[in-house]
Design a protein around this motif. Structure first.
Motif, PDB file in Angstrom:
ATOM      1  N   GLU A 100       4.310   4.952   3.237  1.00  0.00           N
ATOM      2  CA  GLU A 100       3.946   6.325   3.659  1.00  0.00           C
ATOM      3  C   GLU A 100       4.775   7.394   2.742  1.00  0.00           C
ATOM      4  N   HIS A 116       0.457   5.764   0.220  1.00  0.00           N
ATOM      5  CA  HIS A 116      -0.025   6.999   0.389  1.00  0.00           C
ATOM      6  C   HIS A 116       0.545   7.835   0.297  1.00  0.00           C
ATOM      7  N   LEU A 120      -7.456   0.058   6.270  1.00  0.00           N
ATOM      8  CA  LEU A 120      -7.145  -0.854   5.289  1.00  0.00           C
ATOM      9  C   LEU A 120      -5.937  -2.067   5.707  1.00  0.00           C
ATOM     10  N   ILE A 123       0.717  -0.961   0.285  1.00  0.00           N
ATOM     11  CA  ILE A 123      -0.326   0.007   0.131  1.00  0.00           C
ATOM     12  C   ILE A 123       0.567   1.250  -0.422  1.00  0.00           C
ATOM     13  N   GLN A 160      -7.630   6.087   5.078  1.00  0.00           N
ATOM     14  CA  GLN A 160      -8.269   5.302   4.808  1.00  0.00           C
ATOM     15  C   GLN A 160      -6.837   3.831   3.917  1.00  0.00           C
ATOM     16  N   SER A 161      -5.968   4.176   3.941  1.00  0.00           N
ATOM     17  CA  SER A 161      -5.004   2.751   3.893  1.00  0.00           C
ATOM     18  C   SER A 161      -4.533   2.397   5.079  1.00  0.00           C
ATOM     19  N   ARG A 162      -4.186   3.615   6.160  1.00  0.00           N
ATOM     20  CA  ARG A 162      -4.092   3.000   7.250  1.00  0.00           C
ATOM     21  C   ARG A 162      -5.087   1.871   8.157  1.00  0.00           C
ATOM     22  N   VAL A 174       3.498  -1.358   4.073  1.00  0.00           N
ATOM     23  CA  VAL A 174       3.177  -0.434   3.863  1.00  0.00           C
ATOM     24  C   VAL A 174       3.838   0.657   3.417  1.00  0.00           C
TER      25      VAL A 174
END
Length: 139
Positions: free
Chosen positions: A104, A73, A88, A71, A84-86, A102
């Motif tokens: 960021e 973002h 998910l 992910i 929203q990504s966090r 993840v």
């Protein structure tokens, strides 16, 4: 469901079926309240009696992916909020996912705010390619 929207809203729904990410920019800033039959926000409709059950049934994150996932973002993304990504990633991990990466990106987009969402994809490209290379190498 279409009855929840006014003529402009139904036209937007029809057009959105063939949208790519950037096609929505042609509409400019929209307020969902201007597209609904009764002036409700899209958020209100999504939790209401008609769309609420569909929203719950189609919410991503409650079933863990079986394949590795990355992910990416932008922290300052105004199109899709970072939370929203966090959320998910948190849901997938709670569901048992074991290979969630993840990343960021924290960079400003005040010069060209229309690209706040897609700029992260461009910035992430080299890292994503490296991530894919590592997956292929260990397969």
């Amino acid at each position: 469901m279409r009855a929840l929207f006014n003529d402009r809203g139904r036209a937007a729904l029809d057009a959105a079926q063939d949208f790519c990410t950037t096609d929505a920019l042609a509409y400019g800033p929209l307020r969902s309240e201007d597209l609904t039959a009764d002036g409700s926000s899209l958020g209100e409709l999504m939790t209401g009696p008609v769309l609420g059950p569909l929203t719950v049934a189609n919410t991503v994150g409650f079933t863990a992916p079986v394949a590795p996932v990355m992910i990416v973002h932008g922290v300052h993304d105004a199109s899709v909020e970072i939370e929203q990504s966090r959320l998910l990633a948190q849901r997938w991990r709670a569901a048992g996912a074991v290979d969630i990466t993840v990343r960021e990106f924290d960079f400003g987009t005040e010069l060209v705010p229309e690209f706040d969402h897609t700029a992260t994809n461009v910035a992430a490209y080299p890292e994503v390619i490296g991530w894919i290379d590592r997956l292929v190498a260990r397969a």
